[in-house]
Enzyme design. Sequence first.
Site, PDB file in Angstrom:
ATOM      1  N   GLU A  52       5.517  59.992  58.560  1.00 36.11           N
ATOM      2  CA  GLU A  52       4.543  60.185  57.490  1.00 36.11           C
ATOM      3  C   GLU A  52       3.298  59.325  57.702  1.00 36.11           C
ATOM      4  O   GLU A  52       2.174  59.804  57.513  1.00 36.11           O
ATOM      5  CB  GLU A  52       5.172  59.852  56.122  1.00 36.11           C
ATOM      6  CG  GLU A  52       6.332  60.744  55.741  1.00 36.11           C
ATOM      7  CD  GLU A  52       7.698  60.228  56.192  1.00 36.11           C
ATOM      8  OE1 GLU A  52       8.709  60.714  55.656  1.00 36.11           O
ATOM      9  OE2 GLU A  52       7.760  59.346  57.091  1.00 36.11           O
ATOM     10  N   CYS A  80      10.502  57.024  52.840  1.00 32.94           N
ATOM     11  CA  CYS A  80      10.974  55.703  52.434  1.00 32.94           C
ATOM     12  C   CYS A  80       9.936  55.081  51.486  1.00 32.94           C
ATOM     13  O   CYS A  80       8.844  55.624  51.313  1.00 32.94           O
ATOM     14  CB  CYS A  80      11.176  54.828  53.670  1.00 32.94           C
ATOM     15  SG  CYS A  80       9.625  54.303  54.448  1.00 32.94           S
TER      16      CYS A  80
END
Length: 153
Positions: A52, A80
């Site tokens: 990401e 996360c």
Amino acid sequence: MKEFMRNAIKIAQKGFTKGNSPFGACIVKNGKVVAASHNTVFEKQDSTNHAEINAIRKACKKLGTFDLSGCAIYSTTEPCPMCFSAIHWARIGAIVYGTTISDVKKLGFSELTISCKMMKKQGKSKVKIRGDFMRAECVELLKEWKRKIGKTY
């Protein structure tokens, strides 16, 4: 929408060829892919190089701005806390993910068990979240990675 998750899965598989972890992300704006990347933690020896984060960096560079409003990110696994925060700060409007943090924790990754939904609620973030999208395909990605690589951090 499925084409964007397939893109994230495909780029995660590409990362396998370099010994990387089973994570891929694809950022989309106005129905077009802006950026896609896989996890490069092992390859670059940088613990912040999650899929990401790498995709956000590419999208910001391509669009010439830190503000990714109007974008959505497709991630093979739930972002996360670090990645969720970066998504929030980049003003990405939506997260679509396949498997969960607990799925990869079971594989041995040292995940913090703070879900995106919990981060959204506690941080009062406006990002929309859709989990379990194409879950079966993302679970298969994890299984394929486990057979081929299996190295965690």
